[in-house]
Scaffold this motif. Sequence first.
Motif, PDB file in Angstrom:
ATOM      1  N   THR A   5      -7.541   2.300  -5.288  1.00 44.00           N
ATOM      2  CA  THR A   5      -6.792   3.595  -4.879  1.00 44.00           C
ATOM      3  C   THR A   5      -7.721   4.289  -3.872  1.00 44.00           C
ATOM      4  O   THR A   5      -8.622   3.630  -3.262  1.00 44.00           O
ATOM      5  N   ARG A   6      -7.471   5.276  -3.466  1.00 51.85           N
ATOM      6  CA  ARG A   6      -8.095   5.978  -1.809  1.00 51.85           C
ATOM      7  C   ARG A   6      -9.456   5.986  -2.094  1.00 51.85           C
ATOM      8  O   ARG A   6     -10.188   5.960  -2.911  1.00 51.85           O
ATOM      9  N   GLN A  51      -1.446  13.734  -2.562  1.00 49.96           N
ATOM     10  CA  GLN A  51      -2.534  13.059  -1.973  1.00 49.96           C
ATOM     11  C   GLN A  51      -2.704  11.585  -2.510  1.00 49.96           C
ATOM     12  O   GLN A  51      -3.728  10.816  -2.251  1.00 49.96           O
ATOM     13  N   ALA A  52      -1.424  11.092  -3.467  1.00 51.89           N
ATOM     14  CA  ALA A  52      -1.636   9.835  -3.838  1.00 51.89           C
ATOM     15  C   ALA A  52      -1.495   8.544  -2.892  1.00 51.89           C
ATOM     16  O   ALA A  52      -0.980   8.770  -1.745  1.00 51.89           O
ATOM     17  N   ALA A  53      -2.594   7.768  -2.887  1.00 59.61           N
ATOM     18  CA  ALA A  53      -2.786   6.694  -2.352  1.00 59.61           C
ATOM     19  C   ALA A  53      -3.504   5.263  -2.993  1.00 59.61           C
ATOM     20  O   ALA A  53      -4.583   5.691  -3.619  1.00 59.61           O
ATOM     21  N   LYS A  56       0.914  -1.161  -0.099  1.00 66.23           N
ATOM     22  CA  LYS A  56       0.010  -0.025   0.006  1.00 66.23           C
ATOM     23  C   LYS A  56       0.723   1.306   0.046  1.00 66.23           C
ATOM     24  O   LYS A  56       1.950   1.250   0.789  1.00 66.23           O
ATOM     25  N   SER A 107       1.212   5.280   0.178  1.00 66.54           N
ATOM     26  CA  SER A 107       0.394   6.565   0.264  1.00 66.54           C
ATOM     27  C   SER A 107       1.517   7.841   0.745  1.00 66.54           C
ATOM     28  O   SER A 107       2.513   7.547   1.415  1.00 66.54           O
ATOM     29  N   ASN A 108       1.345   8.833   0.044  1.00 67.95           N
ATOM     30  CA  ASN A 108       2.472   9.961   0.054  1.00 67.95           C
ATOM     31  C   ASN A 108       2.113  10.833   1.192  1.00 67.95           C
ATOM     32  O   ASN A 108       1.204  11.744   1.266  1.00 67.95           O
ATOM     33  N   LEU A 109       2.624  10.511   2.403  1.00 72.80           N
ATOM     34  CA  LEU A 109       2.329  11.388   3.524  1.00 72.80           C
ATOM     35  C   LEU A 109       3.493  12.570   3.763  1.00 72.80           C
ATOM     36  O   LEU A 109       3.871  13.049   4.991  1.00 72.80           O
ATOM     37  N   GLU A 167      -2.910   0.812  -3.857  1.00 71.71           N
ATOM     38  CA  GLU A 167      -2.339  -0.537  -3.540  1.00 71.71           C
ATOM     39  C   GLU A 167      -1.916  -1.262  -4.443  1.00 71.71           C
ATOM     40  O   GLU A 167      -2.618  -1.004  -5.796  1.00 71.71           O
TER      41      GLU A 167
END
Length: 68
Positions: free
Chosen positions: A67-68, A48-50, A16, A18-20, A52
């Motif tokens: 996707t998110r 905001q990309a997220a 997974k 997620s760009n945090l 799997e």
Amino acid sequence: LTLTLPNAPVSGSWVKVSNLSNTATCVLGRNGKKIMGIAENMTLDDPQAAFELIWTGDTNGWVIIGTR
């Protein structure tokens, strides 16, 4: 910023993403394997990309399944 994928995935392995990091452009390093059937790293230009990825084998490599 680079996130490097595993170099010896087995069928059904998943990651997974997620760009945090608050970094505008990140790279998903393919580590010698394909991503979506392409032998190139993936650039994420959405902070905001997220999504799997699942390992499907050498032909298509890592494939986005959600996707998110």
